[in-house]
Design a protein around this motif. Structure first.
Motif, PDB file in Angstrom:
ATOM      1  N   ARG A  35       0.829  -1.208   0.000  1.00  0.00           N
ATOM      2  CA  ARG A  35       0.000   0.000   0.000  1.00  0.00           C
ATOM      3  C   ARG A  35       0.864   1.259   0.000  1.00  0.00           C
ATOM      4  N   GLU A  36       1.888   1.252   0.820  1.00  0.00           N
ATOM      5  CA  GLU A  36       2.705   2.450   0.995  1.00  0.00           C
ATOM      6  C   GLU A  36       3.661   2.683  -0.170  1.00  0.00           C
ATOM      7  N   GLU A  37       4.178   1.600  -0.748  1.00  0.00           N
ATOM      8  CA  GLU A  37       5.221   1.734  -1.763  1.00  0.00           C
ATOM      9  C   GLU A  37       4.734   1.391  -3.178  1.00  0.00           C
ATOM     10  N   ALA A  38       3.461   1.022  -3.311  1.00  0.00           N
ATOM     11  CA  ALA A  38       2.869   0.673  -4.620  1.00  0.00           C
ATOM     12  C   ALA A  38       3.677  -0.420  -5.320  1.00  0.00           C
ATOM     13  N   ILE A  39       4.069  -1.427  -4.543  1.00  0.00           N
ATOM     14  CA  ILE A  39       4.823  -2.548  -5.115  1.00  0.00           C
ATOM     15  C   ILE A  39       3.910  -3.761  -5.291  1.00  0.00           C
ATOM     16  N   THR A  40       4.316  -4.661  -6.167  1.00  0.00           N
ATOM     17  CA  THR A  40       3.585  -5.908  -6.344  1.00  0.00           C
ATOM     18  C   THR A  40       4.225  -6.979  -5.456  1.00  0.00           C
ATOM     19  N   PHE A  41       3.570  -8.136  -5.367  1.00  0.00           N
ATOM     20  CA  PHE A  41       4.166  -9.249  -4.628  1.00  0.00           C
ATOM     21  C   PHE A  41       3.880 -10.549  -5.361  1.00  0.00           C
ATOM     22  N   GLY A  42       4.539 -11.610  -4.946  1.00  0.00           N
ATOM     23  CA  GLY A  42       4.385 -12.885  -5.614  1.00  0.00           C
ATOM     24  C   GLY A  42       3.643 -13.904  -4.772  1.00  0.00           C
ATOM     25  N   ILE A  43       2.806 -14.703  -5.433  1.00  0.00           N
ATOM     26  CA  ILE A  43       2.180 -15.848  -4.773  1.00  0.00           C
ATOM     27  C   ILE A  43       2.756 -17.105  -5.428  1.00  0.00           C
ATOM     28  N   PRO A  44       3.855 -17.635  -4.884  1.00  0.00           N
ATOM     29  CA  PRO A  44       4.404 -18.882  -5.426  1.00  0.00           C
ATOM     30  C   PRO A  44       3.580 -20.061  -4.945  1.00  0.00           C
ATOM     31  N   VAL A  45       3.478 -21.076  -5.785  1.00  0.00           N
ATOM     32  CA  VAL A  45       2.687 -22.263  -5.448  1.00  0.00           C
ATOM     33  C   VAL A  45       3.544 -23.226  -4.640  1.00  0.00           C
ATOM     34  N   TYR A  46       3.055 -23.571  -3.459  1.00  0.00           N
ATOM     35  CA  TYR A  46       3.745 -24.543  -2.609  1.00  0.00           C
ATOM     36  C   TYR A  46       3.152 -25.922  -2.907  1.00  0.00           C
ATOM     37  N   LEU A  47       3.953 -26.785  -3.530  1.00  0.00           N
ATOM     38  CA  LEU A  47       3.468 -28.101  -3.942  1.00  0.00           C
ATOM     39  C   LEU A  47       4.529 -29.156  -3.661  1.00  0.00           C
ATOM     40  N   ASP A  48       4.151 -30.190  -2.917  1.00  0.00           N
ATOM     41  CA  ASP A  48       5.053 -31.294  -2.576  1.00  0.00           C
ATOM     42  C   ASP A  48       6.344 -30.790  -1.936  1.00  0.00           C
ATOM     43  N   GLY A  49       6.221 -29.788  -1.091  1.00  0.00           N
ATOM     44  CA  GLY A  49       7.374 -29.276  -0.367  1.00  0.00           C
ATOM     45  C   GLY A  49       8.317 -28.421  -1.181  1.00  0.00           C
ATOM     46  N   VAL A  50       7.891 -28.040  -2.397  1.00  0.00           N
ATOM     47  CA  VAL A  50       8.764 -27.293  -3.316  1.00  0.00           C
ATOM     48  C   VAL A  50       8.048 -26.043  -3.820  1.00  0.00           C
TER      49      VAL A  50
END
Length: 210
Positions: A35-50
């Motif tokens: 919100r403060e810095e107008a940055i994006t973020f990542g949602i990595p998929v957690y699958l089989d411990g990787v």
């Protein structure tokens, strides 16, 4: 490209609205930084411990804020990425970060293939007695109904990794053909079972010529 990371056992596709209930302190901090810095973020998929693939998302709106810091937020998924490295929290932040490479996606496909896939989706919905809302060909792509055609979690993850639209549509078409064939077989089996409980007239064999 380095992104703040919000790992989940969930898959989101480009263009998809992503509603999140954020309650852990580290991810509340992540949203506050966005919100403060107008940055994006990542949602990595957690699958089989990787963690290997994920999607970059952009915060659109904080819908609700609760006492204690919890919040409901709306994001939109943007680009698919592959994770080059994943790092534990650093630089005074509570959340992890990751260095990622964005995947160059294309949305070019054969019109006839598009029509065929839409037709198979309509056929699938008809078998399941689910209402099908007509789709505009120009606005349809492989991600539009990806969550609504019965793909397993691992199949969705496979789809996420495919950069070319043609490849994604062929993958979806193969899934639809297989699923529809299974449903047809189930329907035939159901009708056979229903018939077995009815009285029937059989023509007795004529033994005169035997």
């Amino acid at each position: 490209m380095r992104l703040p990371m919000f790992p989940l056992q969930s898959i989101f596709f480009p263009g998809e609205t992503v509603p999140l209930h954020v309650f852990e302190r580290r991810y509340i901090q992540l949203i506050e930084d966005c919100r403060e810095e107008a940055i994006t973020f990542g949602i990595p998929v957690y699958l089989d411990g990787v963690i290997n693939y994920g999607v970059e998302v952009q915060l659109v709106e904080v819908v609700n804020s609760y006492q204690g810091g919890e919040m409901d937020v709306i994001c939109v998924a943007r680009q698919v990425f592959v994770v080059n490295n994943f790092q534990s929290p650093a630089n005074g932040r509570l959340y992890p970060t990751g260095e990622v490479s964005l995947i160059d996606l294309d949305y070019v496909s054969n019109v006839d293939l598009k029509k065929e896939v839409i037709g198979k989706i309509q056929e699938l919905y008809a078998f399941m007695n689910v209402a099908f809302k007509p789709l505009e060909l120009g606005k349809f792509n492989s991600y539009v109904l990806a969550h609504k055609i019965g793909l397993s979690f691992k199949q969705e993850y496979q789809l996420l990794q495919m950069p070319k639209e043609e490849e994604r549509l062929i993958f979806i078409k193969a899934h639809l053909l297989g699923t529809i064939e299974v449903l047809k077989e189930v329907d035939r089996t159901k009708k056979t079972i229903e018939l077995n409980g009815h009285f029937k007239n059989f023509d007795p064999l004529d033994f005169g010529e035997i």
